[in-house]
Write a protein that holds these residues in place. Structure first.
Motif, PDB file in Angstrom:
ATOM      1  N   ASN A 159      10.100  20.068  82.403  1.00 32.56           N
ATOM      2  CA  ASN A 159      10.882  19.412  81.350  1.00 32.56           C
ATOM      3  C   ASN A 159      12.383  19.587  81.523  1.00 32.56           C
ATOM      4  N   ASP A 160      12.793  20.661  82.201  1.00 33.11           N
ATOM      5  CA  ASP A 160      14.218  21.002  82.248  1.00 33.11           C
ATOM      6  C   ASP A 160      14.902  20.747  83.587  1.00 33.11           C
ATOM      7  N   ASN A 161      14.138  20.682  84.662  1.00 27.39           N
ATOM      8  CA  ASN A 161      14.753  20.596  85.986  1.00 27.39           C
ATOM      9  C   ASN A 161      14.426  19.288  86.693  1.00 27.39           C
ATOM     10  N   ASN A 162      15.433  18.774  87.396  1.00 29.39           N
ATOM     11  CA  ASN A 162      15.225  17.596  88.226  1.00 29.39           C
ATOM     12  C   ASN A 162      14.458  18.012  89.488  1.00 29.39           C
ATOM     13  N   VAL A 163      13.382  17.306  89.774  1.00 27.04           N
ATOM     14  CA  VAL A 163      12.515  17.663  90.902  1.00 27.04           C
ATOM     15  C   VAL A 163      13.289  17.727  92.213  1.00 27.04           C
ATOM     16  N   TRP A 164      14.124  16.718  92.471  1.00 25.04           N
ATOM     17  CA  TRP A 164      14.823  16.666  93.750  1.00 25.04           C
ATOM     18  C   TRP A 164      15.888  17.742  93.871  1.00 25.04           C
ATOM     19  N   ASP A 165      16.493  18.106  92.741  1.00 27.98           N
ATOM     20  CA  ASP A 165      17.455  19.216  92.772  1.00 27.98           C
ATOM     21  C   ASP A 165      16.755  20.511  93.175  1.00 27.98           C
ATOM     22  N   VAL A 166      15.574  20.718  92.643  1.00 26.80           N
ATOM     23  CA  VAL A 166      14.814  21.928  92.964  1.00 26.80           C
ATOM     24  C   VAL A 166      14.384  21.925  94.425  1.00 26.80           C
ATOM     25  N   ILE A 167      13.894  20.796  94.887  1.00 29.06           N
ATOM     26  CA  ILE A 167      13.464  20.694  96.295  1.00 29.06           C
ATOM     27  C   ILE A 167      14.640  20.946  97.233  1.00 29.06           C
ATOM     28  N   ASN A 168      15.793  20.387  96.904  1.00 29.61           N
ATOM     29  CA  ASN A 168      16.978  20.617  97.734  1.00 29.61           C
ATOM     30  C   ASN A 168      17.395  22.088  97.727  1.00 29.61           C
ATOM     31  N   LYS A 169      17.230  22.742  96.588  1.00 30.08           N
ATOM     32  CA  LYS A 169      17.559  24.169  96.520  1.00 30.08           C
ATOM     33  C   LYS A 169      16.587  24.981  97.375  1.00 30.08           C
ATOM     34  N   ILE A 170      15.309  24.626  97.318  1.00 32.51           N
ATOM     35  CA  ILE A 170      14.307  25.298  98.154  1.00 32.51           C
ATOM     36  C   ILE A 170      14.698  25.180  99.626  1.00 32.51           C
ATOM     37  N   LYS A 171      15.026  23.975 100.051  1.00 33.30           N
ATOM     38  CA  LYS A 171      15.392  23.747 101.449  1.00 33.30           C
ATOM     39  C   LYS A 171      16.638  24.538 101.830  1.00 33.30           C
ATOM     40  N   SER A 172      17.616  24.561 100.950  1.00 33.07           N
ATOM     41  CA  SER A 172      18.873  25.258 101.228  1.00 33.07           C
ATOM     42  C   SER A 172      18.660  26.767 101.368  1.00 33.07           C
ATOM     43  N   ILE A 173      17.853  27.336 100.488  1.00 36.17           N
ATOM     44  CA  ILE A 173      17.596  28.780 100.554  1.00 36.17           C
ATOM     45  C   ILE A 173      16.897  29.157 101.852  1.00 36.17           C
ATOM     46  N   PHE A 174      15.931  28.357 102.251  1.00 38.28           N
ATOM     47  CA  PHE A 174      15.220  28.664 103.496  1.00 38.28           C
ATOM     48  C   PHE A 174      16.099  28.429 104.719  1.00 38.28           C
ATOM     49  N   LYS A 175      17.009  27.489 104.640  1.00 42.54           N
ATOM     50  CA  LYS A 175      17.888  27.214 105.778  1.00 42.54           C
ATOM     51  C   LYS A 175      18.991  28.247 105.916  1.00 42.54           C
ATOM     52  N   TYR A 176      19.606  28.614 104.786  1.00 40.45           N
ATOM     53  CA  TYR A 176      20.868  29.334 104.874  1.00 40.45           C
ATOM     54  C   TYR A 176      20.896  30.725 104.236  1.00 40.45           C
ATOM     55  N   GLN A 177      20.035  31.020 103.281  1.00 41.98           N
ATOM     56  CA  GLN A 177      20.186  32.252 102.513  1.00 41.98           C
ATOM     57  C   GLN A 177      19.199  33.354 102.868  1.00 41.98           C
ATOM     58  N   LEU A 178      17.989  33.000 103.216  1.00 40.81           N
ATOM     59  CA  LEU A 178      16.975  34.019 103.496  1.00 40.81           C
ATOM     60  C   LEU A 178      17.161  34.694 104.846  1.00 40.81           C
ATOM     61  N   GLY A 179      17.827  34.023 105.762  1.00 40.46           N
ATOM     62  CA  GLY A 179      17.874  34.492 107.141  1.00 40.46           C
ATOM     63  C   GLY A 179      16.684  33.942 107.895  1.00 40.46           C
ATOM     64  N   TYR A 180      16.878  33.631 109.178  1.00 39.29           N
ATOM     65  CA  TYR A 180      15.834  32.919 109.918  1.00 39.29           C
ATOM     66  C   TYR A 180      14.559  33.722 110.077  1.00 39.29           C
ATOM     67  N   LYS A 181      14.660  35.051 110.135  1.00 39.25           N
ATOM     68  CA  LYS A 181      13.455  35.867 110.308  1.00 39.25           C
ATOM     69  C   LYS A 181      12.629  35.914 109.019  1.00 39.25           C
ATOM     70  N   ASN A 182      13.298  36.133 107.895  1.00 38.20           N
ATOM     71  CA  ASN A 182      12.575  36.150 106.616  1.00 38.20           C
ATOM     72  C   ASN A 182      12.022  34.773 106.267  1.00 38.20           C
ATOM     73  N   SER A 183      12.792  33.723 106.568  1.00 39.92           N
ATOM     74  CA  SER A 183      12.320  32.361 106.314  1.00 39.92           C
ATOM     75  C   SER A 183      11.021  32.091 107.065  1.00 39.92           C
ATOM     76  N   ARG A 184      11.017  32.496 108.324  1.00 44.39           N
ATOM     77  CA  ARG A 184       9.827  32.252 109.149  1.00 44.39           C
ATOM     78  C   ARG A 184       8.625  33.037 108.619  1.00 44.39           C
ATOM     79  N   LYS A 185       8.823  34.291 108.274  1.00 42.65           N
ATOM     80  CA  LYS A 185       7.730  35.114 107.754  1.00 42.65           C
ATOM     81  C   LYS A 185       7.134  34.509 106.491  1.00 42.65           C
ATOM     82  N   ILE A 186       8.005  34.127 105.570  1.00 38.84           N
ATOM     83  CA  ILE A 186       7.535  33.600 104.285  1.00 38.84           C
ATOM     84  C   ILE A 186       6.812  32.269 104.476  1.00 38.84           C
ATOM     85  N   LEU A 187       7.397  31.398 105.260  1.00 37.21           N
ATOM     86  CA  LEU A 187       6.783  30.078 105.443  1.00 37.21           C
ATOM     87  C   LEU A 187       5.451  30.163 106.167  1.00 37.21           C
TER      88      LEU A 187
END
Length: 333
Positions: A159-187
């Motif tokens: 009800n409160d969040n735009n779907v595409w804004d959330v998806i873009n945030k997910i992509k951004s965190i995995f690309k730039y914030q988690l670090g490539y090693k943590n991103s790979r482990k989680i995914l």
């Protein structure tokens, strides 16, 4: 178009970058995944053939500072496909029927490790399970790895969040914030805990297999490197060992595995934040002849060979829109 480029029209080419190639929604098993409709892809090829001249990867070196000998004076088109997607076998077959060659950039993890590339895990998990289940699994992994859940949290409410804004945030965190090693482990954990439990063959649903790639090469298509696991190369400090694994090893692996030359690299994601400057790349390796971004520029013989531009198509591009986009790029230059 500037006078210099007008004089050098023979050397002008536009790179096009495709990703997903999808069936009509009523036939698509994963209708939430956005891509170029197959029928529209054929329409685009017909339009391009009428208005431009297709070139192959072999022409690129001759376009960098050397004379060319093309039949037409019209701008040239180079077709490229990123991510080694299963859809690309269909694209390769369609192109083969038209005697057109494409360049297919493949992350080596899909063949060597038998595991999908990072963003493709995100796309399919969201398409199949939705945002809420994805985020539940994501937060579970943050706790397992003892990462800062407050800093990396992703809020979502229907009800409160735009779907595409959330998806873009997910992509951004995995690309730039988690670090490539943590991103790979989680995914990979998300992949194993969700997609592997639902499907018997999730990798082949998502990506090309070895036999398909061999057939595509036999058709006359070109193979290019796309790192090992599809990471943003420039957004993080890769160790020497990881640079070799992600940038140099893919070329050597693909050449040996498929008995073909691999002289081109496509930067995953391809934006300015994701690509190395030519000087930085050459300090670390000169294994490649050319490297592609998704900067929307046309390429001439004076374009740096390690910063070649491409237009990245979207699911809303039809043949008319694509033609207009190419014309605007040419006029803007």
């Amino acid at each position: 178009m500037g006078s210099n480029n007008q004089l050098e029209l023979d050397f002008t080419y536009v790179g096009l970058c495709y990703h997903y190639l999808r069936q009509n929604k009523d036939l698509d098993k994963f209708p939430r995944i956005l891509g170029t409709n197959i029928t529209e892809f054929k329409n685009q090829l017909s339009m391009l053939e009428k208005n431009y001249e297709f070139i192959s990867l072999d022409h690129i070196s001759s376009l960098s500072g050397k004379k060319t000998n093309f039949h037409k004076k019209s701008p040239k088109i180079l077709l490229t496909f990123d991510d080694g997607l299963s859809d690309h076998y269909t694209a390769a077959t369609i192109l083969n029927e038209l005697n057109i060659s494409g360049v297919f950039f493949v992350p080596t993890c899909i063949i060597e490790d038998k595991l999908p590339a990072n963003p493709i895990i995100i796309h399919y998990t969201l398409a199949v399970f939705g945002i809420e289940i994805f985020l539940k699994e994501y937060k579970k992994n943050l706790e397992i790895l003892e990462l800062d859940s407050k800093l990396l949290d992703i809020a979502y409410s229907k009800n409160d969040n735009n779907v595409w804004d959330v998806i873009n945030k997910i992509k951004s965190i995995f690309k730039y914030q988690l670090g490539y090693k943590n991103s790979r482990k989680i995914l990979l954990n998300i992949y194993k805990n969700l997609l592997c439990k639902k499907y018997k063959n999730p990798l082949e649903i998502m990506h090309l297999n070895e036999n398909q790639i061999k057939e595509m090469i036999e058709m006359g298509h070109y193979l290019g490197a796309h790192t090992h696991s599809h990471i943003s190369v420039a957004s993080t400090e890769l160790s020497s060992k990881d640079f070799i694994k992600e940038i140099i090893h893919p070329k050597n692996y693909l050449e040996k595995k498929f008995n073909t030359k691999v002289n081109s690299l496509s930067y995953p994601f391809g934006g300015k934040n994701d690509c190395l400057l030519t000087s930085e790349l050459l300090k670390k390796t000169n294994e490649y002849n050319v490297a592609f971004t998704v900067e929307e520029i046309i390429n001439t013989k004076i374009t740096p060979p390690y910063a070649l531009g491409r237009y990245q198509l979207t699911s809303t591009d039809n043949s008319l829109k694509l033609n207009n986009t190419i014309k605007k790029m040419l006029q803007g230059n």
